[in-house]
Design an enzyme around this catalytic site. Structure first.
Site, PDB file in Angstrom:
ATOM      1  CD  GLN A   8     -45.176   6.588 -15.646  1.00  0.00           C
ATOM      2  OE1 GLN A   8     -44.059   6.759 -15.179  1.00  0.00           O
ATOM      3  NE2 GLN A   8     -45.448   6.788 -16.927  1.00  0.00           N
ATOM      4  CG  ASP A  28     -41.872  14.009 -14.855  1.00  0.00           C
ATOM      5  OD1 ASP A  28     -40.931  13.729 -15.623  1.00  0.00           O
ATOM      6  OD2 ASP A  28     -42.736  13.187 -14.506  1.00  0.00           O
ATOM      7  CE  LYS A  51     -40.280   7.336 -16.204  1.00  0.00           C
ATOM      8  NZ  LYS A  51     -41.648   7.842 -16.105  1.00  0.00           N
TER       9      LYS A  51
END
Ligand code: NDP
Length: 297
Positions: free
Chosen positions: A97, A120, A53
């Site tokens: 994460q 997200d 990322k």
């Protein structure tokens, strides 16, 4: 029937090209879209994801900073950091994460991210807005799948979509999105899981089949309707004797559906490349919203 391979890479390249102009425009106003990624523990796969990322962000004129905690860190210290990042004007997106170590309360940690920075799209406020038909941030993998439908002009409206898997990050948001009266949506959607009776019957009825299970090659060419469009979200590691030690397969036995399905996303190279691209997209959107808010003051 010639089955079309729905490769994610050209979709991703085309989106990144469109984002370039928006990132440049932000940078002329001294705004650099920035992600804060929080990594807890030493799971090698999570470290690989966070590093890739970071690389994609930096290659496209954006920034990503990783905050790494060891597994025995106090949960409150992680929440304190998130609260600090929530207030930081230079941070436009905060990513936790997953999976987090089981000793931590994932829900509490995810919910402490400000919905405006939840790129997200996992915060209950953002999931609720999506269900209402007014999404703020669409979770990255479902959003990437919408872009694949758009790019390859796969008709969704009026068709029967069967989704296997009801996770909060893939199955449930897709269910909510594809049932909406949206341009890419307006479908009749069936959501299957381990409680579904006669899964094979549902699979056979699908015009569009989306597999998000995590079970290697569980669907093959004999189980599907001719002409179905298949999105294979599954990423399963199969140990082998190669130098890498493993290879990746999806939830669909791709070779066996060739000639039966109208289209299928390959694994790897289908849905996978879209997920990070959509994270970058959501972070740019967040930076643009911050800038507009700043101007309106
Ligand atoms: P989860 O493990 O959270 O959910 C799996 C879902 O599949 C559950 O709803 C489960 O049902 C259902 N399921 C499991 N076995 C069966 C079965 N035999 N029949 C019917 N339903 C079943 O998975 P995720 O959604 O997080 O991920 C799914 C897959 O997608 C994984 O391989 C993951 O690696 C991959 N993935 C890929 C991404 C990408 O970027 N390409 C991004 C995210 C995930 P129940 O709820 O009843 O337990």
């Amino acid at each position: 029937m010639d089955t079309i391979l729905l490769n994610g890479r050209p979709v991703s390249i085309s989106l990144l090209e469109k984002l370039k102009g928006r990132i440049n425009k932000l940078s002329t106003n001294n705004v650099v879209p920035k992600l804060a990624a929080i990594l807890v523990g030493n799971d090698p796969a999570s470290q690989v994801y966070v590093n890739s990322k970071k690389k994609v962000f930096e290659n496209h004129g954006c920034r990503s900073e990783t905050f790494h905690f060891s597994s025995n860190f106090n949960q409150q210290e992680i929440i304190d950091l998130i609260e600090k990042l929530n207030q930081d004007d230079q941070i436009h997106g905060i990513l936790i994460q997953l999976p987090l170590p089981k000793t931590l309360d994932s829900k509490k940690i995810l919910n402490s991210v400000l919905p405006e920075k939840d790129v997200d799209g996992f915060h209950p406020f953002n999931l609720g807005s999506l269900l209402e038909g007014n999404p703020t941030f669409i979770p990255c993998t479902p959003n990437g799948i919408l872009e694949i439908f758009k790019f390859y002009e796969i008709q969704v409206s009026g068709r029967h979509v069967v989704i296997i898997g009801r996770s909060n990050i893939v199955g449930k948001p897709l269910f909510a999105l594809l049932a909406q009266k949206f341009e890419i949506g307006n479908a009749t959607v069936t959501l299957c899981h381990t409680g579904t009776k006669n899964l094979k019957k549902h699979i056979l009825e699908a015009d569009i089949l989306i597999a998000a299970v995590g079970s290697p090659k569980m669907i093959d060419g004999k189980m599907i309707k001719e002409g179905v469009d298949i999105i294979d979200v599954g990423i399963n590691r199969i140990d082998d004797g190669s130098s890498k030690g493993y290879h990746l397969v999806g939830d669909v036995d791709t070779d066996s559906v060739l000639g039966v399905a109208n289209s299928v996303t390959p694994v790897p190279g289908g849905v996978g490349p879209m997920t990070i691209t959509m994270l970058l997209h959501n972070t740019v959107v967040s930076a643009e919203r911050c800038r507009e808010l700043e101007l309106s003051k």
